[in-house]
Design an enzyme around this catalytic site. Structure first.
Site, PDB file in Angstrom:
ATOM      1  CE  LYS A   1      -3.934  -2.231   0.226  1.00  0.00           C
ATOM      2  NZ  LYS A   1      -3.410  -3.439  -0.436  1.00  0.00           N
ATOM      3  CG  ASP A   2      -0.553   4.433  -2.374  1.00  0.00           C
ATOM      4  OD1 ASP A   2      -0.224   5.131  -3.331  1.00  0.00           O
ATOM      5  OD2 ASP A   2      -1.358   3.487  -2.459  1.00  0.00           O
ATOM      6  CE  LYS A   3       6.977   7.864   4.163  1.00  0.00           C
ATOM      7  NZ  LYS A   3       8.299   8.515   4.012  1.00  0.00           N
TER       8      LYS A   3
END
Length: 594
Positions: free
Chosen positions: A339-341
């Site tokens: 998942k995105d940071k």
């Protein structure tokens, strides 16, 4: 959307654009502008509360007929003392839960004369199987060995031995071997044609040069007991070189049985950098043993599922932090996707060898790291990459403006773009996040170096600093300038678990091609292959752009189409996938969305 110039240059092949004018805007101005919620295989959003109980503890009652019985407890209705006692009794009976052998604390229950119950039991065993004279001689031999070592007198000639004589019964021999090693960990037993010979354990003596005699005694007892999923923890140690020597000794002598890891000790801080070495048995060490069904059930590995919410945090950093708090290693965690940071993300995860109750107990600690865990429950297996339906996105676009030289009403342009995408779709490119947009080094560059077996280059790309003046980037800059892994370790913050694992291996194996191969294996499998997948994603993007530039949106001979238009399963059976023929191309039999 706005992009960095370097990314646009390197990925100029991503040229397929829909025929609407479009507009400019900015995403990810803050993490709350980009919310990602994983959709599980049943099509449910993972941020929804589970219908199941938050967690269950399997209480195993004493008695041989109750090994498989399970009683659901409601932990909310237990007092703190009751919950603590329940956890202890569960751990004591079921070896499937983690058991900790902590040096100098939480020792076995003692009896009134000061001897532990375990030692008293071993004495009883020896008394029942050996005659009184042999038992006395064995105790005297043990005392002589200890006195010789304590006097620091060097032994001349062969190592002393004591024979218990021939024991014809195989089961009795096995019991004696175990009882002697448990009572006298500084001795070893050797079998010779039904005869048991007792000798000094030179490994015990060598270990005593590195740790206290008490720790060496307890560690070898732990090693001989071979309790699966149990751990042994040495006393806190602030000396890195000394810890390295302990790691080296244990891996050299017992590396085929156990593995060692370093974790922050109690009350760890910059002012109090105490660190502990934890030892646990390797999984494969027990797989060759035959077990009865009840024993298999009792030793079944624990899997605990949960939903992880994180904010503005890389997933590998989040997993590393959770691993430290739970006393496991990052590879014990499994998940369906990264998942995105710079986002608020929700995803399903499973951790091995951690009970639901134990995970529940760290909730308050991890909140400081912008993480939450919920939907905690027991499951039967780990997750695998791709085990999800997809992701739901809530995206806020800010700083909206028209394209250059476009005087149309901005609101109309936005509605036009939304309608165009809704009706005609879009190319499902791997997005900038897959390649680390905004960073000096993109993930696909590391993947290409790995595919070309340029391991030193891959490691240096991984440790390339950004143009920021913070402890992490200062440490990376120092490494590229000096290749001093040990010095870089002293600069790298403790929370950067991945970088520190890599640097520890580089310090041990060297910054050579072979050393960098060994160091790369300090990463869990999912992270090792992530960079190769990133390069594959770049190739996929370029292939899609080439195909669209060559044929446009026509379905042509050689294309693969999905015959079942209603399916949303990306893992299609081959019967639903069709190879387009020349006749079907001429007849425009299929549409691009298939």
């Amino acid at each position: 959307m706005e992009e960095d110039t370097d990314f646009r240059i390197r990925f100029s092949s991503l040229c397929f654009i829909t025929d609407h004018v479009g507009f400019h805007g900015t995403i990810k101005s803050s993490p709350s502008d980009f919310v990602v919620i994983e959709i599980d295989e049943q099509g449910q959003l993972v941020n929804k509360a589970s219908d199941e109980p938050i967690y269950k503890v399997n209480k195993i009652l004493p008695g041989p007929n109750n090994l498989a019985k399970k009683t659901k407890l409601d932990p909310q209705n237990l007092s703190f003392e009751e919950r603590s006692n329940q956890e202890v009794s569960t751990l004591a009976v079921c070896s499937g839960d983690d058991q900790n052998y902590e040096s100098g604390s939480e020792k076995e229950d003692t009896v009134e004369d000061g001897t532990s119950k375990g030692e008293e039991e071993n004495s009883d065993v020896l008394g029942s199987l050996l005659d009184e004279k042999t038992n006395e001689l064995l105790n005297q031999f043990a005392c002589d060995v200890k006195e010789t070592w304590n006097s620091k007198t060097e032994l001349i000639g062969p190592s002393p031995e004591f024979s218990l004589g021939r024991i014809l019964d195989k089961n009795q021999r096995a019991i004696l071997h175990s009882a002697i090693r448990q009572k006298f960990p500084f001795l070893i037993t050797v079998g010779k044609n039904s005869e048991i010979v007792v000798k000094p354990n030179l490994e015990y003596k060598e270990l005593c040069h590195l740790v206290s005699e008490e720790e060496a005694f307890d560690f070898l007892k732990y090693l001989d007991a071979k309790k699966e999923n149990s751990k042994f923890t040495f006393k806190p140690d602030v000396n890195k070189d000394h810890r390295k020597a302990v790691h080296h000794f244990i891996n050299k002598k017992f590396g085929n049985l156990v593995e060692t890891k370093t974790f922050p000790g109690p009350n760890y801080s910059a002012d109090n950098p105490n660190v502990v070495i934890t030892v646990r048995f390797r999984e494969k060490a027990h797989k060759h043993r035959k077990r009865s069904l009840p024993e298999c059930q009792e030793r079944k590995v624990i899997y605990t599922a949960f939903t992880l919410r994180k904010e503005n945090l890389e997933m590998f950093e989040a997993v590393g932090f959770l691993a430290i708090k739970l006393g496991v290693i990052p590879s014990d965690f499994s998940y369906a996707g990264l998942k995105d940071k710079k986002a608020i993300t929700y995803q399903a995860m499973v951790v091995r060898k951690v009970t639901p109750e134990r995970l529940k107990n760290i909730e308050k600690e991890i909140e400081k790291k912008r993480m939450n865990v919920f939907n905690i429950r027991s499951v039967d297996d780990s997750l695998r990459l791709g085990q999800l339906k997809g992701n739901h996105f809530d995206i806020v676009i800010r700083n909206l403006k028209n394209q250059i030289n476009d005087s149309a009403n901005l609101r109309e342009r936005i509605l036009e773009a939304v309608e165009n995408v809704t009706n005609k779709g879009f190319v499902n490119y791997y997005g900038p996040q897959r390649f680390g947009m905004g960073r000096k080094v993109h993930t696909d560059q590391i993947g290409l170096a790995l595919l070309k077996s340029e391991m030193v280059k891959a490691v240096k790309l991984f440790l390339t600093p950004e143009d920021l003046d913070d402890p992490v980037n200062r440490a990376k800059k120092y490494f590229l300038q000096t290749e001093d892994a040990k010095g870089t370790l002293s600069l790298m913050p403790e929370f950067r678990v991945r970088e520190r694992a890599l640097l520890e291996s580089l310090h041990r194996f060297g910054v050579t091609e072979e050393g960098c191969i060994q160091a790369w294996f300090s990463f869990p499998h999912s992270m090792r292959i992530f960079y190769v997948h990133a390069y594959s994603s770049k190739i996929w993007n370029e292939a899609v752009s080439y195909r669209l530039a060559t044929y446009g949106s026509r379905v042509v001979e050689g294309d693969l189409v999905c015959l079942d238009e209603d399916t949303d399963d990306e893992h299609l059976p081959s019967s639903k996938v069709h190879l387009v023929t020349e006749e079907e191309e001429s007849a425009n039999a299929y549409a691009i969305h298939q």
